[in-house]
Design a protein around this motif. Sequence first.
Motif, mmCIF file in Angstrom:
data_model
loop_
_atom_site.group_PDB
_atom_site.id
_atom_site.type_symbol
_atom_site.label_atom_id
_atom_site.label_comp_id
_atom_site.label_asym_id
_atom_site.label_seq_id
_atom_site.Cartn_x
_atom_site.Cartn_y
_atom_site.Cartn_z
ATOM 1 N N VAL A 1 31.778 37.266 37.180
ATOM 2 C CA VAL A 1 31.976 38.132 38.343
ATOM 3 C C VAL A 1 32.287 37.293 39.585
ATOM 4 C CG1 VAL A 1 30.825 39.737 39.917
ATOM 5 C CG2 VAL A 1 30.564 40.013 37.449
ATOM 6 N N SER A 2 31.558 36.196 39.749
ATOM 7 C CA SER A 2 31.778 35.326 40.903
ATOM 8 C C SER A 2 33.190 34.743 40.899
ATOM 9 C CB SER A 2 30.741 34.198 40.904
ATOM 10 O OG SER A 2 30.982 33.299 41.957
ATOM 11 N N GLY A 3 33.628 34.275 39.744
ATOM 12 C CA GLY A 3 34.974 33.724 39.635
ATOM 13 C C GLY A 3 36.047 34.774 39.846
ATOM 14 N N SER A 4 35.808 35.977 39.327
ATOM 15 C CA SER A 4 36.771 37.069 39.492
ATOM 16 C C SER A 4 36.880 37.471 40.959
ATOM 17 C CB SER A 4 36.348 38.274 38.649
ATOM 18 O OG SER A 4 36.316 37.928 37.276
ATOM 19 N N ALA A 5 35.749 37.489 41.666
ATOM 20 C CA ALA A 5 35.763 37.817 43.088
ATOM 21 C C ALA A 5 36.552 36.773 43.877
ATOM 22 C CB ALA A 5 34.332 37.911 43.624
ATOM 23 N N LYS A 6 36.396 35.520 43.494
ATOM 24 C CA LYS A 6 37.150 34.455 44.167
ATOM 25 C C LYS A 6 38.645 34.618 43.923
ATOM 26 C CE LYS A 6 37.327 30.664 46.589
ATOM 27 N NZ LYS A 6 36.914 30.660 48.022
ATOM 28 N N LEU B 1 46.110 40.925 39.012
ATOM 29 C CA LEU B 1 45.175 40.080 38.270
ATOM 30 C C LEU B 1 44.800 40.713 36.938
ATOM 31 C CD1 LEU B 1 42.930 38.931 41.236
ATOM 32 C CD2 LEU B 1 44.556 37.528 39.970
ATOM 33 N N LYS B 2 44.665 42.028 36.933
ATOM 34 C CA LYS B 2 44.378 42.732 35.679
ATOM 35 C C LYS B 2 45.510 42.510 34.687
ATOM 36 C CE LYS B 2 45.206 47.072 35.441
ATOM 37 N NZ LYS B 2 45.207 48.545 35.674
ATOM 38 N N ASP B 3 46.753 42.594 35.148
ATOM 39 C CA ASP B 3 47.900 42.405 34.266
ATOM 40 C C ASP B 3 47.973 40.982 33.727
ATOM 41 O OD1 ASP B 3 48.632 45.026 34.635
ATOM 42 O OD2 ASP B 3 50.202 44.595 36.121
ATOM 43 N N GLN B 4 47.503 40.016 34.537
ATOM 44 C CA GLN B 4 47.514 38.618 34.086
ATOM 45 C C GLN B 4 46.564 38.403 32.907
ATOM 46 O OE1 GLN B 4 46.737 35.964 37.390
ATOM 47 N NE2 GLN B 4 48.341 36.892 38.651
ATOM 48 N N GLY C 1 45.683 37.318 44.317
ATOM 49 C CA GLY C 1 46.505 38.493 44.064
ATOM 50 C C GLY C 1 45.743 39.789 44.165
ATOM 51 N N THR C 2 46.451 40.887 43.944
ATOM 52 C CA THR C 2 45.840 42.209 43.999
ATOM 53 C C THR C 2 45.077 42.489 42.701
ATOM 54 O OG1 THR C 2 47.718 43.341 42.977
ATOM 55 C CG2 THR C 2 47.806 43.002 45.380
ATOM 56 N N PRO C 3 44.162 43.470 42.710
ATOM 57 C CA PRO C 3 43.465 43.818 41.469
ATOM 58 C C PRO C 3 44.424 44.164 40.334
ATOM 59 C CG PRO C 3 42.389 44.869 43.330
ATOM 60 C CD PRO C 3 43.643 44.242 43.865
#
Length: 268
Positions: free
Chosen positions: A208-213, A224-227, A219-221
Amino acid sequence: MKKQRMLIIGAGRMAEAIIEGVLVRESDQFELIVTNSGNKQKLRKLSDKFNIQTELDWYKIVSKVDVILIAAPPNVHEELLKQLSTLISDQLIVTIAAGIDPTYLQARLPKGTPVCWMMPNTAAKVQKSMTTYVCGAHVTDSHREIIHCILNSIGESEELSEEEVHDLTAITGSAPAFLYTFVEALVESSKTYGIKEEQARNLVINMVSGSAKMLQTEGTPSELKDQVTTPGGSTAAGLDILSQHHFKEILKKAVEATNAHARKSHNK
């Protein structure tokens, strides 16, 4: 700005978070006094932990402070403001209670009283709150300087309209609980595969911490989700389950329910 004497009415978790933030980041700007008529033991704990002044009979010192920060539940504001209205002169009044906006405060306090409504979240405890706020009609530049010092002591902030603060109460104030529930579910899921509790928490929290960073910098949510998601891949399979169970719609309904409940205090 001269050093401000600030009376904090309430000694719960958010009051403690603000006290800690002020002492860490703005200790040279404030002298703190804390009161809580309902819990003397909590007052002693705060006094011992932070070496600050506490006061049981708060109404006796109202005339001697510059700022009054109300860290009490919404349902006690009606009576509390009635008491304050007979005691204050030109003090800045700040509340952090859901639904208690400047219109509500100004209607119950003497004409011309400067007021501010702040909606922090529990990350204030680690000076990482995202606080929305709105100032009343009688707040001056000098009051704003005080308000900004309080806000800066607990994290980031955004000034909005009354209506926007009401509408975003669930997003900035309550949604951390939604996130913690999400984390809790992932930890529980991890444990079903034989992972120990401590390991599972470490894995999920750091994810979660890394995703928040990444959200802050990369990029946008949606991007990043598509990546992360390969069409027809394992992540896509998981997202498909979330979609089938209306994950986004459930969150939207949680936001609506939170805001509706918070507005009850305002509409009384």
